[in-house]
Structures are given as structure tokens and as C-alpha cells.
Design a protein around this motif. Structure first.
Motif, mmCIF file in Angstrom:
data_model
loop_
_atom_site.group_PDB
_atom_site.id
_atom_site.type_symbol
_atom_site.label_atom_id
_atom_site.label_comp_id
_atom_site.label_asym_id
_atom_site.label_seq_id
_atom_site.Cartn_x
_atom_site.Cartn_y
_atom_site.Cartn_z
ATOM 1 N N LYS A 91 0.980 -1.151 -0.141
ATOM 2 C CA LYS A 91 -0.025 0.155 -0.129
ATOM 3 C C LYS A 91 0.839 1.431 -0.063
ATOM 4 O O LYS A 91 1.944 1.152 0.813
ATOM 5 C CB LYS A 91 -0.855 0.003 1.301
ATOM 6 N N GLU A 137 -7.924 9.632 2.657
ATOM 7 C CA GLU A 137 -7.788 10.154 3.788
ATOM 8 C C GLU A 137 -7.964 11.855 3.969
ATOM 9 O O GLU A 137 -7.411 12.086 2.698
ATOM 10 C CB GLU A 137 -6.411 9.925 4.655
ATOM 11 N N PHE A 178 -0.267 13.117 11.624
ATOM 12 C CA PHE A 178 -1.401 12.250 11.310
ATOM 13 C C PHE A 178 -1.041 11.065 10.345
ATOM 14 O O PHE A 178 -1.270 10.267 10.025
ATOM 15 C CB PHE A 178 -2.507 13.121 10.380
ATOM 16 N N THR A 179 0.266 11.430 9.511
ATOM 17 C CA THR A 179 1.082 10.483 8.626
ATOM 18 C C THR A 179 1.362 9.372 9.360
ATOM 19 O O THR A 179 1.169 8.200 8.711
ATOM 20 C CB THR A 179 1.998 11.159 8.077
ATOM 21 N N GLU A 180 1.981 9.534 10.317
ATOM 22 C CA GLU A 180 2.456 8.262 11.140
ATOM 23 C C GLU A 180 1.194 7.292 11.526
ATOM 24 O O GLU A 180 1.445 6.504 11.493
ATOM 25 C CB GLU A 180 3.221 8.725 12.563
ATOM 26 N N THR A 181 0.019 8.004 11.820
ATOM 27 C CA THR A 181 -1.193 7.208 12.179
ATOM 28 C C THR A 181 -1.626 6.372 11.029
ATOM 29 O O THR A 181 -1.682 5.220 11.048
ATOM 30 C CB THR A 181 -2.338 8.208 12.644
ATOM 31 N N LEU A 182 -1.436 7.052 9.743
ATOM 32 C CA LEU A 182 -1.647 6.533 8.659
ATOM 33 C C LEU A 182 -0.923 5.345 8.291
ATOM 34 O O LEU A 182 -1.250 4.247 7.587
ATOM 35 C CB LEU A 182 -1.954 7.464 7.463
ATOM 36 N N LYS A 236 0.621 3.344 10.202
ATOM 37 C CA LYS A 236 -0.013 2.259 11.088
ATOM 38 C C LYS A 236 -1.297 1.661 10.569
ATOM 39 O O LYS A 236 -1.492 0.547 10.446
ATOM 40 C CB LYS A 236 0.030 2.505 12.557
ATOM 41 N N LYS A 237 -2.254 2.692 10.382
ATOM 42 C CA LYS A 237 -3.688 2.159 10.112
ATOM 43 C C LYS A 237 -3.737 1.562 8.689
ATOM 44 O O LYS A 237 -4.374 0.488 8.634
ATOM 45 C CB LYS A 237 -4.380 3.611 9.864
ATOM 46 N N HIS A 238 -2.899 1.901 7.607
ATOM 47 C CA HIS A 238 -2.899 1.270 6.344
ATOM 48 C C HIS A 238 -1.545 0.331 6.185
ATOM 49 O O HIS A 238 -1.838 -0.454 5.049
ATOM 50 C CB HIS A 238 -2.830 2.263 5.355
ATOM 51 N N GLN A 239 -0.639 0.127 7.180
ATOM 52 C CA GLN A 239 0.319 -0.791 7.053
ATOM 53 C C GLN A 239 1.136 -0.320 5.699
ATOM 54 O O GLN A 239 1.275 -1.172 4.746
ATOM 55 C CB GLN A 239 0.107 -2.114 6.841
#
Length: 348
Positions: free
Chosen positions: A4, A56, A93-97, A99-102
Motif C-alpha cells: 500500500k 484520507e 497524522f501521517t504516522e497514524t496512517l 500504522k492504519k494502512h500498513q
């Protein structure tokens, strides 16, 4: 399992979003799963083009355009603290993405905070030098400091010929991880019967987009040949209306726009870099009207006039008499460059 890749486009006009379209298509072609990220009109356009892809909403930079373009530079300086706060928010927010989307990689088109130390992060820009008049050295150095935080920097232009971006994307002595990937365009040249003498292609930030629309609609209201107007206003539904010689669409998606430009003799537009890549791809004759206060567009318009490619005039100075100058210019030559996406994507 498919890798991804996050594709993040700056919401400033529509050019950053539209030049991401061929990259997204290439990612899909080579077996990746793109995740789209942006805000505002840029996100709305990409969602229309790729309704099945995940998206997103990134924190908005909140850049507003002054009524008078000459104040743009000072307005951006005044807005700098809030822009930097938005960059910091999108960085987190990028760091959360990731992890969220691997995520396996990131490709950011001029989104300064969309990168991560944990995955390869590419910055897409044609502005190795950011023109801002007397402060060009400072604005360029600031931009280059941000670029250095990314794994790689891809410039959508050729290292040598044709160098569509000129001094913007070519600067000696820069210690940056720059790769020239060739000009990008979502549009392909087609042999179409000519339906329109003029295509008016509107884009860019408000209120300047609206000002130019009003100026050109008035100038062409009694024109003696068919004129197509694409307003560049992304709305829920596509609309079309007719006023004398004018056929007016609020927006067009890629397939319709490709046919529209190919079936038009001349194009009147801003001198934004993405538009220039599209016109070069389609071998078109153009007339430019730079967005007031945008040094980059002034530079590109003057450059292509000096090269004998396309004339230009300032906003507020257009007339049908001025348009006649287009006959003395040769137009854009077809591009013969291709982008090796397969090789570029090995980074991920």
C-alpha cells in the motif's frame, strides 16, 4: 499481499492532484494498492477519478488568496505560522496512517509534512527553486530543507531536453536526492475532428479563478466561432450550459477533458506547470494568463513566449485582438519522453 502506497497531493489549484493521476494509475498497473490523501478541491477531484480507492482527509494548510495578487507573497508570509502548524499536524497524522494502512511507501506532491522515517518517502515537486522575487533565495532554501527530510525527490521533468520547468526544476550544486522522472500528464494525444476554435481552461485558487472567468466570458460573448469553457469548479454533478458561442462546463474528468483539448484548436489557460505538461503532451497551441502574484507562473509564461512557443498577457489585459498574437507562435511540440514507473517503484 499488495503493498500500500500513500499518495498525498497539495490542495492549491488542481494541478498537484491531476499530475498524481498517472502515478496512481501506474501504481495500480504494477500491482500496488494506492491510498489517496488530500483536502478540499484536490481531494474531491481525486475521489471522482478513483471512487473505489480508500482516501484520507489531511489537515488543510488554510492558504487563502488575497483579492489583489500583488499581495500574495506577503499574505503567505503572514500565514506562515498557521501553515507550519498544519504541516506539523499532517506529520503526526501521517504516522497514524502508516500504522492504519500498513503502508510500504509514501509519495507526497508538495505536502511538506507527509513523510515517515519508517517507510520510503518520496517528495514530488518541480520547484527546486521557489521564485518569490527578492526573497527567492530564502524561499528556495526553506523548501530545500523540507525536501531533505524525504528519502527521494522526484522532479516531473527531463534532466536535459525539453526542460519544461526551466530554472524552477534545474539548479546546479543542490545536495538533494533528485531524480528526473520525465514530464507527467494524465492526457494522451488523439486525432479528433476540431469542434472548438478556443478552449478556455480555468483553474487555480479563488478569487482569481473567478476574476479570470468573468473577464474571458465577457470577451468571448459574441465570438464568431465555437468556444468551450471548463470552469474548474469541482461539484457533485457535472453541469453544462450554453451562452451564444460558449459551451460551459463546471468541470470535466480525465476522459472528457482529453477529448475536449484534442478537439480544440487553441487553449487559453493559466501558465501552471501541470497545465504546461498537459499542453506539451497534446502538442497544443496556447495562450497564457498567469495568476496575479504567482512568480512561478509569470516566469513560465515569459519563458515560453521568449522561446516562441506561446504568447501571454496579464490578467485584466486580455482582448480578442491580443489573442491574435497566437498565430505567430509555433505551439508546444509533442513530448517523446516516458516515465519508467516500474524502476521508480522499486524504492517501495
Amino acid at each position: 499481499m499488495k503493498k500500500k502506497i500513500l499518495i498525498a497531493a497539495l490542495n492549491w489549484g488542481l494541478g498537484h492532484a491531476t499530475r498524481c493521476i498517472p502515478i496512481i494509475n501506474a501504481l495500480i498497473h504494477y500491482g500496488y494498492d494506492p491510498v489517496i490523501a488530500s483536502d478540499g478541491r484536490a481531494l474531491a477531484l481525486l475521489r471522482k477519478e478513483f471512487p473505489k480507492l480508500p482516501f484520507e482527509t489531511l489537515p488543510a494548510y488554510g492558504i487563502s488568496y488575497p483579492k489583489h495578487g500583488t499581495w500574495l507573497k506577503w499574505k503567505l508570509l503572514a500565514d506562515a505560522p498557521s501553515i507550519l502548524k498544519a504541516v506539523k499536524r499532517e506529520r503526526h497524522f501521517t504516522e497514524t496512517l502508516v500504522k492504519k494502512h500498513q503502508l510500504s511507501g509514501i509519495l507526497s506532491d508538495n505536502r511538506l509534512g507527509v513523510y515517515s522515517a519508517s517507510v520510503p518517502s518520496v517528495y514530488l515537486t518541480h520547484q527546486l527553486q521557489v521564485l518569490s522575487g527578492s526573497t527567492t533565495f530564502l524561499s528556495s532554501k526553506i523548501h530545500q530543507r523540507f525536501i531533505k527530510r524525504f528519502t527521494a525527490c522526484w522532479v516531473p521533468d527531463s534532466a536535459s531536453h525539453p526542460q519544461l520547468s526551466g530554472a524552477l526544476g534545474h539548479s546546479k550544486g543542490l545536495k538533494l536526492p533528485v531524480t528526473y522522472i520525465g514530464p507527467l500528464s494524465r492526457l494522451k494525444k488523439q486525432d479528433c475532428p476540431k469542434r472548438y476554435q478556443v478552449l478556455i481552461l480555468l483553474s487555480g485558487p479563488e478569487p482569481q479563478r473567478q476574476y479570470l472567468e468573468e473577464e474571458l466570458l465577457e470577451a468571448f460573448k459574441s465570438y464568431d466561432a465555437p468556444v468551450l469553457v471548463v470552469r474548474g469548479v469541482i461539484e457533485e454533478e457535472q453541469t453544462v450550459c450554453h451562452r451564444g458561442p460558449l459551451t460551459i462546463y463546471n468541470f470535466m474528468q480525465t476522459a472528457d477533458l482529453q477529448q475536449a483539448i484534442n478537439s480544440s484548436e487553441w487553449v487559453i489557460s493559466r501558465s501552471g506547470y501541470t497545465t504546461i505538461m498537459d499542453l506539451a503532451s497534446l502538442n497544443k497551441k496556447a495562450f497564457f494568463i498567469p495568476t496575479p502574484g504567482q512568480f512561478e507562473q509569470d516566469y513560465l509564461a515569459k519563458r515560453f513566449q521568449e522561446l516562441g512557443v506561446a504568447p501571454y498577457c496579464k490578467q485584466g489585459a486580455f482582448s480578442l485582438k491580443v489573442l491574435e498574437r497566437i498565430n505567430a507562435f509555433r505551439g508546444f511540440e509533442s513530448l517523446e519522453t516516458t516515465t519508467d514507473f516500474k524502476a521508480l517503484f522499486r524504492l517501495f
